[in-house]
Design an enzyme around this catalytic site. Structure first.
Site, PDB file in Angstrom:
ATOM      1  N   HIS A  66      48.426  -1.063  85.597  1.00  0.00           N
ATOM      2  CA  HIS A  66      47.306  -1.325  84.676  1.00  0.00           C
ATOM      3  C   HIS A  66      47.042  -2.835  84.513  1.00  0.00           C
ATOM      4  O   HIS A  66      47.359  -3.606  85.395  1.00  0.00           O
ATOM      5  CB  HIS A  66      47.564  -0.627  83.335  1.00  0.00           C
ATOM      6  CG  HIS A  66      48.028   0.789  83.530  1.00  0.00           C
ATOM      7  ND1 HIS A  66      47.160   1.816  83.751  1.00  0.00           N
ATOM      8  CD2 HIS A  66      49.284   1.319  83.619  1.00  0.00           C
ATOM      9  CE1 HIS A  66      47.856   2.931  83.944  1.00  0.00           C
ATOM     10  NE2 HIS A  66      49.133   2.658  83.879  1.00  0.00           N
ATOM     11  N   GLU A  71      51.048  -0.053  77.321  1.00  0.00           N
ATOM     12  CA  GLU A  71      51.799   0.019  78.575  1.00  0.00           C
ATOM     13  C   GLU A  71      51.636  -1.246  79.410  1.00  0.00           C
ATOM     14  O   GLU A  71      52.601  -1.758  79.965  1.00  0.00           O
ATOM     15  CB  GLU A  71      51.330   1.243  79.363  1.00  0.00           C
ATOM     16  CG  GLU A  71      52.027   1.401  80.698  1.00  0.00           C
ATOM     17  CD  GLU A  71      51.478   2.561  81.511  1.00  0.00           C
ATOM     18  OE1 GLU A  71      50.570   3.257  81.025  1.00  0.00           O
ATOM     19  OE2 GLU A  71      51.958   2.752  82.637  1.00  0.00           O
ATOM     20  N   HIS A  93      55.705   1.372  85.411  1.00  0.00           N
ATOM     21  CA  HIS A  93      54.827   1.930  84.393  1.00  0.00           C
ATOM     22  C   HIS A  93      55.634   2.365  83.169  1.00  0.00           C
ATOM     23  O   HIS A  93      56.855   2.328  83.170  1.00  0.00           O
ATOM     24  CB  HIS A  93      54.102   3.174  84.952  1.00  0.00           C
ATOM     25  CG  HIS A  93      53.049   2.850  85.956  1.00  0.00           C
ATOM     26  ND1 HIS A  93      51.722   2.969  85.698  1.00  0.00           N
ATOM     27  CD2 HIS A  93      53.150   2.375  87.221  1.00  0.00           C
ATOM     28  CE1 HIS A  93      51.025   2.597  86.767  1.00  0.00           C
ATOM     29  NE2 HIS A  93      51.881   2.230  87.713  1.00  0.00           N
ATOM     30  N   GLU A  97      58.620   5.254  85.642  1.00  0.00           N
ATOM     31  CA  GLU A  97      58.144   5.405  84.259  1.00  0.00           C
ATOM     32  C   GLU A  97      59.324   5.018  83.385  1.00  0.00           C
ATOM     33  O   GLU A  97      60.307   5.753  83.280  1.00  0.00           O
ATOM     34  CB  GLU A  97      57.703   6.841  83.977  1.00  0.00           C
ATOM     35  CG  GLU A  97      56.505   7.313  84.808  1.00  0.00           C
ATOM     36  CD  GLU A  97      55.166   6.792  84.306  1.00  0.00           C
ATOM     37  OE1 GLU A  97      55.156   5.935  83.389  1.00  0.00           O
ATOM     38  OE2 GLU A  97      54.130   7.247  84.833  1.00  0.00           O
TER      39      GLU A  97
HETATM   40 ZN   LIG Z   1      50.839   3.834  83.963  1.00  0.00          ZN
END
Ligand SMILES: [Zn+2]
Length: 575
Positions: free
Chosen positions: A406, A421, A474, A537
């Site tokens: 992102h 995030e 992420h 993640e």
């Molecule tokens: Zn993400």
């Protein structure tokens, strides 16, 4: 952004005259289209940025709102959205340039009427049976997915699903609360429709049950909306015109193949490999099911399509290429007894799209000459200078791409206390990068600051750097009403990615974070990179435990150390 790009200098909307007036600092050729659900007129201004123009205004009864946005880095977008229940005749919209920098958009008076919606699920979807009640105490069971003329229809039985849509730039996450997945659901389904490469289904949680559908986008920034009824959930692109444009398929193929037979013993025969539709796609046709995979072969600079479980028909050759063909060479060979390899070498200025599975027997590779492509410009980022460095000065060093997810206008997941995030993963990624560099590993970062980077440039940076490993970082999210969901997940796509995933995932668990496992998924950056690639993640920004950890700089440092140690361990074992 090219230096000669224009900006929107001013705009105004006259609601009595139904007229929009705007001016730009340099000449522009707008494109306009009418989109439904809700009805809105979308005006794109190629080669233009927003500048300091006000970004939106509520208007009134017939026209609800005028919004300005940056559709992509080179295109500003003006949206005139009508109030619910109002429509206009697109034939009566007049877009007129007084000069190349002074434009008027004249709308007819909006009228109350029926919008040409197509919310209804595909007629072939059997009616939901109220008698089939889901198991495990869940109210809803997710049964299957169908492609409709407008989007996707996810059929459910039991109660109407309650869904929560999270709009990411690379993927859209749709969580179904109180829902279990049917055992018939294919976990990872390539669809290649409407700009969506694949759908990933998982049982995110079991008590209470939550099913997750991830729509992996072929082109970042596409927005989708979901609406639930008792028979299922309709997923529709917000920009229907763009979705149709991205859709390469003939309209009569409305069914996703229910299942793909991997190796049923008998080989399919590839009967044709041909350029079609004005050399805009390369078609691969077989007499039986095929499921080609593809990747860039950095060594040869060609795009390699591998068809397992297949043989070449006798006397088959590649397509005839004309002198100004968008392709330089197409090589076709029987690589092993049951594997066909097709190598496609694009001409300069040609871009290849993602391989589309059109039906079980037919696949197509989109070919775009760059002068007509709707593609993403290379970013003018610090990452790209790192790329050049990586190619020239690697001196035998291992090159690792660190890809903080992102950035810029795309915050990624937003969690407890408003933590974003994009900020968390940048903090972790920057620390991973410096830890690796201290160990003599060369790092290419796809972004080093808070900026938006599209998906393809992230992949391109890795390919141009001829990187050895790709690590995307992420943080996860689920509904804020699920604080009990916490833990790290690691995603991979290829077998090589799985080996890297295991080492890094184990190392991440050393931070004390909960273990939510290693999973396979067709995320864009995993499918389109040619080196071992993983997507981490690092916890749930919506989780009570994880949000507290991720907001803590000391934990982020521990997580960065764990990731860097995992990468370094893999490097020691494999290079
Ligand atoms: Zn993400």
């Amino acid at each position: 952004m090219p230096a000669d790009a224009g900006q929107i200098q001013s705009w105004s909307y006259d609601s009595r005259a139904n007229r929009l007036v705007f001016s730009t600092s340099s000449g522009v050729q707008p494109r306009a289209q009418l989109i439904f659900n809700p009805t809105r007129l979308v005006i794109d201004l190629p080669g233009t940025t927003l500048g300091s123009a006000a970004s939106s205004r509520m208007i009134g009864t017939e026209v609800a709102e005028v919004r300005l946005g940056q559709f992509n880095s080179q295109t500003a977008r003006i949206v005139i959205e009508l109030s619910p229940g109002y429509v206009i005749d697109p034939q009566q919209v007049v877009v007129q340039g007084e000069t190349p920098t002074q434009w008027t958009v004249q709308l007819p008076t909006p009228e109350r009427g029926e919008t040409p919606t197509a919310i209804a699920p595909s007629p072939s979807a059997p009616p939901a049976s109220a008698a089939t009640l889901p198991v495990n105490g869940a109210g809803t069971r997710l049964e299957n997915v169908r492609v409709t003329p407008d989007g996707f229809f996810i059929r459910t039985t039991g109660e109407a699903a309650s869904v929560d849509v999270d709009q990411g730039s690379q993927a859209i996450t749709v969580d179904f609360s109180n829902t279990v997945l049917s055992s018939q659901v294919i976990a990872d389904l390539p669809v290649n429709r409407y700009g969506v490469g694949s759908l990933t289904f998982s049982q995110l949680d079991t008590s209470p049950p939550t099913a997750r559908v991830i729509m992996n986008l072929n082109q970042s920034g596409m927005e989708w909306q979901a609406s639930a009824s008792s028979g299922g959930v309709v997923l529709l692109p917000r920009n229907r015109a763009l979705a149709q444009e991205l859709d390469q398929l003939p309209s009569d193929l409305s069914e996703v193949p229910a299942q793909v037979s991997p190796s049923s013993g008998s080989l399919s025969t590839i009967q044709a490999i041909a350029l079609q539709d004005g050399e805009t796609q390369l078609l691969i046709r077989a007499d039986g099911p095929i499921r080609p995979t593809s990747q860039w072969d950095a060594a040869s600079g060609s795009y390699q399509i591998t068809v397992a479980g297949a043989q070449l028909a006798e006397r088959i050759s590649g397509p005839q290429l004309s002198a100004n063909s968008p392709l330089v060479r197409v090589r076709v060979r029987q690589a092993t007894a049951d594997t066909v390899v097709i190598q496609v070498e694009p001409a300069p200025g040609t871009q290849l799209g993602n391989l589309n599975q059109l039906s079980s027997q037919l696949a197509a590779l989109p070919i775009n000459r760059s002068d007509q492509a709707i593609s993403v410009p290379p970013p003018n980022t610090p990452g790209s200078s790192g790329t050049a460095l990586g190619v020239q000065n690697r001196e035998g060093r291992v090159v690792v791409v660190i890809d903080p997810g992102h950035g810029g206008r795309d915050p990624g997941a937003v969690g407890r206390g408003g933590i974003q995030e994009k900020d968390i993963v940048l903090s972790i990624s920057n620390q991973v990068a410096s830890l690796l560099e201290q160990q003599g590993i060369m790092v290419v970062m796809t972004r080093r600051d808070d900026r938006e980077v599209d998906l393809q440039p992230r992949v391109s940076m890795a390919e141009q750097a001829n990187a050895d490993l790709f690590v995307s970082i992420h943080a996860n999210a689920i509904s804020l009403s699920r604080p009990e969901v916490n833990g790290a997940e690691t995603y991979y796509y290829s077998d090589a990615g799985l080996r890297l995933a295991r080492v890094i995932h184990d190392s991440m668990l050393g931070t004390g974070i909960r273990d939510r496992g290693i999973r396979q998924a067709r995320f864009y950056v995993l499918v389109n990179t040619s080196m071992p690639a993983v997507l981490l993640e690092t916890g749930f920004v919506t989780g009570e435990e994880d949000a507290r950890l991720l907001a803590d700089p000391a934990f982020r440092t521990r997580m960065a150390e764990a990731i860097a140690n995992g990468i370094a361990q893999y490097v020691r074992q494999n290079f």
